[in-house]
Structures are given as structure tokens and as C-alpha cells.
Design a protein around this motif. Structure first.
Motif, PDB file in Angstrom:
ATOM      1  N   PHE A 138     -11.349 -21.375  10.833  1.00 45.97           N
ATOM      2  CA  PHE A 138     -10.676 -21.074  12.088  1.00 45.97           C
ATOM      3  C   PHE A 138     -11.434 -19.967  12.808  1.00 45.97           C
ATOM      4  O   PHE A 138     -11.870 -18.988  12.197  1.00 45.97           O
ATOM      5  CB  PHE A 138      -9.235 -20.612  11.823  1.00 45.97           C
ATOM      6  CG  PHE A 138      -8.530 -20.152  13.071  1.00 45.97           C
ATOM      7  CD1 PHE A 138      -8.062 -21.084  13.986  1.00 45.97           C
ATOM      8  CD2 PHE A 138      -8.365 -18.803  13.345  1.00 45.97           C
ATOM      9  CE1 PHE A 138      -7.431 -20.669  15.156  1.00 45.97           C
ATOM     10  CE2 PHE A 138      -7.734 -18.386  14.512  1.00 45.97           C
ATOM     11  CZ  PHE A 138      -7.270 -19.318  15.412  1.00 45.97           C
ATOM     12  N   LEU A 146     -11.795 -17.735  16.818  1.00 43.45           N
ATOM     13  CA  LEU A 146     -11.328 -17.445  18.178  1.00 43.45           C
ATOM     14  C   LEU A 146     -12.521 -16.915  18.955  1.00 43.45           C
ATOM     15  O   LEU A 146     -13.081 -15.862  18.600  1.00 43.45           O
ATOM     16  CB  LEU A 146     -10.224 -16.391  18.140  1.00 43.45           C
ATOM     17  CG  LEU A 146      -8.801 -16.931  18.226  1.00 43.45           C
ATOM     18  CD1 LEU A 146      -7.854 -16.016  17.498  1.00 43.45           C
ATOM     19  CD2 LEU A 146      -8.370 -17.078  19.670  1.00 43.45           C
ATOM     20  N   GLN A 180      -4.941  -8.171   2.141  1.00 45.83           N
ATOM     21  CA  GLN A 180      -3.990  -7.564   3.066  1.00 45.83           C
ATOM     22  C   GLN A 180      -4.702  -6.758   4.146  1.00 45.83           C
ATOM     23  O   GLN A 180      -4.187  -6.608   5.249  1.00 45.83           O
ATOM     24  CB  GLN A 180      -3.002  -6.696   2.278  1.00 45.83           C
ATOM     25  CG  GLN A 180      -1.919  -6.026   3.113  1.00 45.83           C
ATOM     26  CD  GLN A 180      -0.991  -7.000   3.837  1.00 45.83           C
ATOM     27  OE1 GLN A 180      -1.117  -8.218   3.703  1.00 45.83           O
ATOM     28  NE2 GLN A 180      -0.083  -6.471   4.625  1.00 45.83           N
ATOM     29  N   ILE A 210      -4.929  -8.832   7.296  1.00 48.33           N
ATOM     30  CA  ILE A 210      -3.707  -8.911   8.109  1.00 48.33           C
ATOM     31  C   ILE A 210      -3.468  -7.587   8.827  1.00 48.33           C
ATOM     32  O   ILE A 210      -3.123  -7.558  10.011  1.00 48.33           O
ATOM     33  CB  ILE A 210      -2.510  -9.314   7.219  1.00 48.33           C
ATOM     34  CG1 ILE A 210      -2.692 -10.785   6.790  1.00 48.33           C
ATOM     35  CG2 ILE A 210      -1.189  -9.108   7.934  1.00 48.33           C
ATOM     36  CD1 ILE A 210      -1.588 -11.340   5.925  1.00 48.33           C
ATOM     37  N   HIS A 262      -5.770  -7.246  11.910  1.00 49.93           N
ATOM     38  CA  HIS A 262      -5.830  -8.352  12.871  1.00 49.93           C
ATOM     39  C   HIS A 262      -5.753  -7.857  14.313  1.00 49.93           C
ATOM     40  O   HIS A 262      -6.544  -8.248  15.175  1.00 49.93           O
ATOM     41  CB  HIS A 262      -4.706  -9.353  12.589  1.00 49.93           C
ATOM     42  CG  HIS A 262      -4.712 -10.509  13.530  1.00 49.93           C
ATOM     43  ND1 HIS A 262      -3.996 -10.517  14.709  1.00 49.93           N
ATOM     44  CD2 HIS A 262      -5.385 -11.683  13.497  1.00 49.93           C
ATOM     45  CE1 HIS A 262      -4.216 -11.654  15.344  1.00 49.93           C
ATOM     46  NE2 HIS A 262      -5.050 -12.384  14.626  1.00 49.93           N
ATOM     47  N   ARG A 263      -4.818  -6.968  14.581  1.00 46.62           N
ATOM     48  CA  ARG A 263      -4.625  -6.476  15.949  1.00 46.62           C
ATOM     49  C   ARG A 263      -5.866  -5.711  16.423  1.00 46.62           C
ATOM     50  O   ARG A 263      -6.311  -5.871  17.555  1.00 46.62           O
ATOM     51  CB  ARG A 263      -3.397  -5.564  15.978  1.00 46.62           C
ATOM     52  CG  ARG A 263      -2.956  -5.145  17.365  1.00 46.62           C
ATOM     53  CD  ARG A 263      -2.135  -6.232  17.974  1.00 46.62           C
ATOM     54  NE  ARG A 263      -1.674  -5.943  19.319  1.00 46.62           N
ATOM     55  CZ  ARG A 263      -1.143  -6.869  20.106  1.00 46.62           C
ATOM     56  NH1 ARG A 263      -1.020  -8.107  19.701  1.00 46.62           N
ATOM     57  NH2 ARG A 263      -0.734  -6.579  21.315  1.00 46.62           N
ATOM     58  N   ARG A 298      -8.661  -7.942  17.376  1.00 41.01           N
ATOM     59  CA  ARG A 298      -8.440  -8.578  18.682  1.00 41.01           C
ATOM     60  C   ARG A 298      -8.758  -7.592  19.811  1.00 41.01           C
ATOM     61  O   ARG A 298      -9.400  -7.940  20.801  1.00 41.01           O
ATOM     62  CB  ARG A 298      -6.995  -9.046  18.772  1.00 41.01           C
ATOM     63  CG  ARG A 298      -6.709  -9.751  20.076  1.00 41.01           C
ATOM     64  CD  ARG A 298      -5.296 -10.262  20.180  1.00 41.01           C
ATOM     65  NE  ARG A 298      -5.104 -10.818  21.518  1.00 41.01           N
ATOM     66  CZ  ARG A 298      -3.963 -10.795  22.167  1.00 41.01           C
ATOM     67  NH1 ARG A 298      -2.891 -10.281  21.622  1.00 41.01           N
ATOM     68  NH2 ARG A 298      -3.878 -11.305  23.383  1.00 41.01           N
ATOM     69  N   ARG A 346     -14.308 -14.135  16.521  1.00 43.47           N
ATOM     70  CA  ARG A 346     -13.539 -13.730  15.334  1.00 43.47           C
ATOM     71  C   ARG A 346     -13.334 -14.986  14.510  1.00 43.47           C
ATOM     72  O   ARG A 346     -13.189 -16.078  15.061  1.00 43.47           O
ATOM     73  CB  ARG A 346     -12.163 -13.193  15.748  1.00 43.47           C
ATOM     74  CG  ARG A 346     -12.213 -11.874  16.467  1.00 43.47           C
ATOM     75  CD  ARG A 346     -10.804 -11.352  16.668  1.00 43.47           C
ATOM     76  NE  ARG A 346     -10.102 -11.995  17.750  1.00 43.47           N
ATOM     77  CZ  ARG A 346      -8.804 -12.257  17.768  1.00 43.47           C
ATOM     78  NH1 ARG A 346      -8.054 -11.979  16.712  1.00 43.47           N
ATOM     79  NH2 ARG A 346      -8.235 -12.816  18.810  1.00 43.47           N
ATOM     80  N   THR A 351      -8.690 -17.897   3.730  1.00 44.37           N
ATOM     81  CA  THR A 351      -8.035 -16.738   4.358  1.00 44.37           C
ATOM     82  C   THR A 351      -7.515 -17.127   5.741  1.00 44.37           C
ATOM     83  O   THR A 351      -7.972 -18.102   6.342  1.00 44.37           O
ATOM     84  CB  THR A 351      -9.000 -15.542   4.523  1.00 44.37           C
ATOM     85  OG1 THR A 351      -9.889 -15.811   5.611  1.00 44.37           O
ATOM     86  CG2 THR A 351      -9.795 -15.283   3.263  1.00 44.37           C
ATOM     87  N   GLY A 352      -6.574 -16.355   6.245  1.00 42.10           N
ATOM     88  CA  GLY A 352      -6.047 -16.555   7.600  1.00 42.10           C
ATOM     89  C   GLY A 352      -5.628 -17.984   7.845  1.00 42.10           C
ATOM     90  O   GLY A 352      -4.934 -18.607   7.043  1.00 42.10           O
ATOM     91  N   ASP A 353      -6.081 -18.547   8.976  1.00 42.96           N
ATOM     92  CA  ASP A 353      -5.728 -19.920   9.346  1.00 42.96           C
ATOM     93  C   ASP A 353      -6.743 -20.937   8.855  1.00 42.96           C
ATOM     94  O   ASP A 353      -6.597 -22.139   9.130  1.00 42.96           O
ATOM     95  CB  ASP A 353      -5.615 -20.029  10.875  1.00 42.96           C
ATOM     96  CG  ASP A 353      -4.322 -19.399  11.389  1.00 42.96           C
ATOM     97  OD1 ASP A 353      -3.254 -19.755  10.864  1.00 42.96           O
ATOM     98  OD2 ASP A 353      -4.388 -18.560  12.295  1.00 42.96           O
ATOM     99  N   SER A 354      -7.811 -20.486   8.194  1.00 45.98           N
ATOM    100  CA  SER A 354      -8.810 -21.443   7.687  1.00 45.98           C
ATOM    101  C   SER A 354      -8.237 -22.245   6.524  1.00 45.98           C
ATOM    102  O   SER A 354      -7.243 -21.843   5.906  1.00 45.98           O
ATOM    103  CB  SER A 354     -10.078 -20.706   7.240  1.00 45.98           C
ATOM    104  OG  SER A 354     -10.785 -20.243   8.377  1.00 45.98           O
ATOM    105  N   LEU A 389       1.453  -0.447   3.089  1.00 46.79           N
ATOM    106  CA  LEU A 389       0.796  -1.725   2.804  1.00 46.79           C
ATOM    107  C   LEU A 389       0.969  -2.743   3.919  1.00 46.79           C
ATOM    108  O   LEU A 389       0.094  -3.567   4.162  1.00 46.79           O
ATOM    109  CB  LEU A 389       1.352  -2.300   1.484  1.00 46.79           C
ATOM    110  CG  LEU A 389       0.794  -3.640   1.025  1.00 46.79           C
ATOM    111  CD1 LEU A 389      -0.691  -3.532   0.701  1.00 46.79           C
ATOM    112  CD2 LEU A 389       1.550  -4.158  -0.203  1.00 46.79           C
ATOM    113  N   GLU A 390       2.106  -2.686   4.595  1.00 51.07           N
ATOM    114  CA  GLU A 390       2.359  -3.712   5.615  1.00 51.07           C
ATOM    115  C   GLU A 390       2.331  -3.134   7.024  1.00 51.07           C
ATOM    116  O   GLU A 390       2.891  -3.719   7.947  1.00 51.07           O
ATOM    117  CB  GLU A 390       3.677  -4.418   5.302  1.00 51.07           C
ATOM    118  CG  GLU A 390       3.572  -5.163   3.980  1.00 51.07           C
ATOM    119  CD  GLU A 390       4.813  -5.954   3.623  1.00 51.07           C
ATOM    120  OE1 GLU A 390       5.151  -6.876   4.366  1.00 51.07           O
ATOM    121  OE2 GLU A 390       5.440  -5.645   2.584  1.00 51.07           O
ATOM    122  N   GLN A 391       1.688  -1.996   7.173  1.00 53.52           N
ATOM    123  CA  GLN A 391       1.540  -1.412   8.507  1.00 53.52           C
ATOM    124  C   GLN A 391       0.173  -1.765   9.088  1.00 53.52           C
ATOM    125  O   GLN A 391      -0.839  -1.716   8.386  1.00 53.52           O
ATOM    126  CB  GLN A 391       1.680   0.098   8.455  1.00 53.52           C
ATOM    127  CG  GLN A 391       3.121   0.550   8.282  1.00 53.52           C
ATOM    128  CD  GLN A 391       3.246   2.062   8.279  1.00 53.52           C
ATOM    129  OE1 GLN A 391       2.310   2.778   8.627  1.00 53.52           O
ATOM    130  NE2 GLN A 391       4.398   2.541   7.871  1.00 53.52           N
TER     131      GLN A 391
END
Lengths: 285, 256
Positions: free
Chosen positions: B16, B18, B38, B41, B44-45, B48, B63, B69-72, B235-237
Motif C-alpha cells: 500500500f 500514498l 507500534q 502507528i 502515522h500522523r 503525513r 509513503r 504492516t499497515g494496509d499492505s 504506548l498508544e499516543q
């Protein structure tokens, strides 16, 4: 089967990945909504694993980013967030209708994704079902009993509290939090009753990761009333898992559960599913 | 409205990507190599935002997600170091074909930086900028194993600690193969593909840490505040850094 990438929507501002297996007429399309600000792949790629599994069963799927989340841009309209959510999801349904012929849809959302799925399910008749993962929850009398009673009768806890040598607990400096006020319990309870009355199928799966609000399977009924025992409503509380399913086996069990619920409530016509399953078997190592 | 274009490419259309075209004729092309797990993820922002900033400066940007991984296509357990390098080569060729620009530079954070360095020759990258690249694979594995052990017992995440076997063969949410562990253990500074700029936002350690990684002409620039790559509570920030975007953009504007 290969997934397809789309830029779509009323302002071509949305980005999503569709899985388009050969689907029989009448098959529901499954749309997976963003969990918070995580882009469409979902926490730890949950949405990728989920949509691919459902594709293998024969369900067309779309995982996409709402306006300004992930890779999606702004639509340029002057709208409230709720209006954007409704319009974006409508755009997603239009895409799946064009690509796979779906006219009815199941929404899947985790956390804020569940709240967004709730918003759309209230307003859009094309929604035939919804999977709410850690959706709305309210502290009930039962919650407080289950939470505080064991602490009150725990002698070790009292010893710690009364000890003159009690260690001060390290406080983590507060991080900025951006959140919206959740809908009142009475409103959500009425919403859910209305959804079931309209014929929708609901699946609520809550985790131990929201134990600050929810701590027992009984709490579904305590929060939302008798509608939780309706045959079209399925509920499950998984105490041991966390909010975002960080462990691989927890994610697999969650996906198993969603697949099972879909197969029971929105069965696929055998003509569409059978050839696909054969193809999947041949492709597997 | 954004003009970046999502698509699948590479062998079998499994990857995938972009593509962010430059507003007018591109004078340069930049490949953004994501980190793994992680970190991907969380970044990601930022990727972009960096892609948009570079595109606004006349640079065509791609990108992409590695296999698994990701959308691949592929599952997380199938992520493989050699495949990541092959995918980087395929992505660089795709970027050349779409932009018409032969001169491709690359950016990578953490393992994305390590992959870009390892792929420099094969992908014919004209320049590489890295952000906190992983240069000591064994230390990195130890760190991730320790974080995974702490995660399964984290009272902020689980009501009760989870069994060791339920958390085995994975790092911070992603299944990991033995093969990838071995491949990462072999990771050493790759002097063959030296970056022109190392962005350092790790907690302070002796300055010689980057020795062997960078050639004499390379710069090291510290970024503040430090990036909490290894903080389990975060971890998820998302990881965001406007100084990083400004630094990378101005570095490549400066002729690299």
C-alpha cells in the motif's frame, strides 16, 4: 482476494480500503470506524485482521478514516462533528453500494468508534446491525457495590491506608485530554431500544480495560434495561482483556466472536461464500 | 482537499502506498520509510504531516507500508527484514516512475531509518535522513522483550496480570517471528549507507553512540523534547514533532 484503495466521499476527501469478495445479493457490507485517532488499520492492526477475516467469509468490508483523521482530509463544509460523522459514513455506504451492491450495513466501532456507530445507527435506516466494542457505559449501583465492597473488607488495604509509613503514590503528571461529554444514560438507553424496535441486530462486547466504568456482564442490563435481553441483542463482557486488545490471542478471540455473530445474524448465501473459502484454502500456506 | 493518492503497487500489488505529488513539476522525490510495529502507528500522523510539508516545497513524496504492516498484504507475523528492504527498493522505483524524478532521498524513523540505511545501495537512494535509528539490534530486542514483559503485568491495562505464554512471540501488540528476531539481532551500523543527517531525540547518552553510523560529512542534530519511544504509559499516543518536520524540510531544501 486483493483489497482496493479508494479516495472517495462528497469532497473526495476520505481514504479507505475495501475488501470486495464476490458477494451474493443482499449480503450486508461491514464498515469499520476509526478507534479514536488511530488511522483505519486500527489498534495493533485489529481492523486489518478483522476485515480480511470477514472478506474470507464473503462479507464486503470497508475500513476508512473519518474527515481529518488518518489520511482523510476535511470536506470543506461547515458542519458539526456529528454531521460529519453521519455524512462520512453515508459516503462509505455509498462506496460499498457501488462497489459490492450492498444496501444494508453493519457498523463496527471501538471506543469513540462505538459512539460514532451509535450516532449513525440512530439516524440511518441503512444500518442493519452494529458491533459496539467498549461503547457507552455508566457506573451503576451494582458497579459501585462490586468495585468498593471488596476494597472495604480488604484488611491489607486498610493496613496500607492506616500505616504511618505509607508510601506516597507517584502521581503521573496529567496529560491534556480532549474529549466530548457522553450522551446521558437515559438517552442512550432509549436509543438502543429504538434500534432494536427498528429491527437492528446489536452486539456489545466490553472489556476489562474500561473497569473504571464497567465491571460485570450484569451491568449491560443495569445500564440499558430489558432491551439487553432481546433476542436480537448479544452482549459479552471479557474481564481479562484490555481496552485495545494488545495481545494477539485476545484479538483473535474478538475476531472469532464478531465473525460468529455476523454469521448467525447476517448469514451469507452459500453460493457466494463457498467458492471464496475454497480459494482461500488453496492460497493458505 | 488533499490530493494525495492511495493505491497498491509492487509485486502482486501487495504494497500500500500514498503518493503526494508536488504542486508543480517535482524537483526532488522523497521516500518516507515507516518504522515497524507500534512505532509505525504512532508516527502515522507525523509522516503525513512531513509528506505534506515536503510536497508543498516541490518534492514528490511516497509513503508506503512494508509487507505485513499497515494496509499492505500479509500478517504481522510475516514481517521480514529482507522483504522490508526489497519493499523499500520497490517503493523507490514506484516513486521514480510516478514522479519522473530519478534523484530519490529517504527519511526513516527508528527501524524505518535502519531499513533506509540498509537499502541505500539497492534502492539507489541519493541521501538518507534518519531519526533515532536502531543501530544495536541486540539492545533493541532486549528493550522490547522487557517492555513486553512489563506490558502483560501492567495494572493500568489489565485487571490481572496475563500469563507469560499468552504474551509470548509478540512485541507491544504485534506478532513477531523468530526469523525477524534473528534478523534484528544482526543489526549493526551500516557504514555503507551513511545518512547526511541524524536527528537525535533519545535521552542523553555518550556522544559516541552514533560513531560508525555516520560519515564525516553527516550532521547530528538534537531534537527536544525527547521522544518517549519506550514509555509503556504512552504506548498508544501519537508521536508528533514540528521541529522534526521543519528540520527535515529545510535540510533537503539546502541541497542534499
Amino acid at each position: 482476494m486483493q483489497e482496493q484503495a479508494f479516495r472517495f466521499g462528497r469532497a473526495r476527501h476520505l481514504v479507505g480500503i475495501a475488501g470486495l469478495p464476490p458477494a451474493a445479493q443482499g449480503t450486508v457490507g461491514v464498515i469499520v470506524l476509526n478507534a479514536g485517532l488511530v488511522h483505519r488499520v486500527g489498534p495493533f492492526r485489529l481492523h486489518v485482521d478483522l476485515t480480511r477475516r470477514l472478506n474470507a467469509c464473503g462479507y464486503p468490508t470497508l475500513r476508512f478514516d473519518f474527515s481529518t483523521v488518518g489520511d482523510s482530509g476535511a470536506s470543506g463544509e461547515s458542519q458539526s462533528r456529528e454531521q460529519q460523522i453521519l455524512a462520512d459514513t453515508n459516503d462509505a455506504m455509498t462506496l460499498l453500494r457501488r462497489q459490492a451492491g450492498c444496501t444494508r450495513f453493519v457498523l463496527v466501532g471501538l471506543c469513540s468508534g462505538a459512539q460514532n456507530a451509535h450516532t449513525v445507527a440512530c439516524a440511518d435506516d441503512k444500518v442493519a446491525g452494529a458491533v459496539f466494542l467498549d461503547g457507552y457505559a455508566y457506573r451503576t449501583f451494582g458497579y459501585r457495590l462490586r468495585h468498593y465492597l471488596p476494597r472495604l473488607i480488604d484488611p491489607a488495604r486498610w493496613r496500607r491506608l492506616l500505616s504511618p509509613h505509607r508510601k506516597s503514590v507517584e502521581k503521573i503528571r496529567g496529560e491534556p485530554v480532549f474529549s466530548t461529554v457522553p450522551s446521558p444514560q437515559t438517552v442512550v438507553r432509549a436509543d438502543l431500544a429504538g434500534m432494536v424496535e427498528r429491527g437492528m441486530h446489536l452486539c456489545l462486547i466490553y472489556s476489562g480495560g474500561i473497569n473504571m466504568f464497567f465491571n460485570h456482564a450484569r451491568q449491560f442490563r443495569e445500564c440499558f434495561g430489558r432491551v439487553m435481553t432481546h433476542p436480537r441483542v448479544s452482549t459479552c463482557f471479557v474481564r481479562e482483556t484490555d481496552h485495545t486488545y494488545v495481545l494477539v490471542d485476545d484479538r483473535k478471540r474478538l475476531i472469532d466472536q464478531i465473525e460468529g455473530w455476523l454469521r448467525n445474524n447476517f448469514p451469507i448465501a452459500p453460493t457466494a461464500a463457498a467458492p471464496l473459502r475454497r480459494a482461500e484454502l488453496e492460497a493458505s500456506p | 482537499m488533499d490530493s494525495d493518492h492511495p493505491f497498491f503497487f509492487g509485486p502482486g500489488g501487495e504494497l500500500f502506498g500514498l503518493y503526494h505529488p508536488a504542486p508543480s513539476r517535482a524537483n526532488k522525490a522523497a521516500l518516507l520509510c515507516p518504522p515497524l510495529g507500534q512505532d509505525q502507528i504512532r508516527c502515522h500522523r507525523l509522516y503525513r504531516q512531513l509528506a505534506n510539508a515536503l510536497a508543498a516545497e516541490g518534492c514528490a513524496v511516497l509513503r508506503f507500508d512494508y509487507y505485513g504492516t499497515g494496509d499492505s498484504a500479509g500478517s504481522s507475523a510475516e514481517v521480514d527484514w529482507d522483504r522490508c528492504i526489497a519493499d523499500t527498493c520497490a517503493a523507490a522505483d514506484e516513486l521514480r516512475a510516478r514522479s519522473g524524478v530519478e534523484h530519490v532521498v529517504a527519511f526513516g524513523a527508528r527501524l524505518g531509518g535502519s531499513i533506509a540505511l540498509a537499502a541505500t545501495k539497492r534502492a539507489r537512494l541519493a541521501d538518507v535522513v534518519v531519526w533515532d535509528p536502531v543501530v544495536d539490534g541486540c539492545a533493541y530486542i532486549q528493550q522490547l522483550d522487557a517492555m513486553q514483559a512489563a506490558l502483560r503485568q501492567d495494572p493500568h491495562r489489565f485487571v490481572a496480570p496475563r500469563a507469560v505464554e499468552g504474551a509470548a512471540a509478540q512485541w507491544l501488540g504485534f506478532a513477531i517471528s523468530q526469523r525477524l528476531r534473528h534478523q534484528l539481532a544482526d543489526l549493526r551500523p551500516d557504514t555503507a549507507g551513511s545518512p547526511s543527517l541524524v536527528l537525535d531525540s533519545l535521552p542523553p547518552t555518550p556522544a559516541h553512540r552514533w560513531k560508525g553510523l555516520i560519515a564525516a560529512h553527516a550532521k547530528v542534530k538534537e531534537l527536544h523534547p525527547f521522544t518517549p519511544w519506550d514509555d509503556l504509559r504512552r504506548l498508544e499516543q501519537a508521536i508528533l514533532s514540528h521541529p522534526l518536520i521543519q528540520t527535515v524540510t529545510s535540510h533537503w531544501q539546502g541541497g542534499h
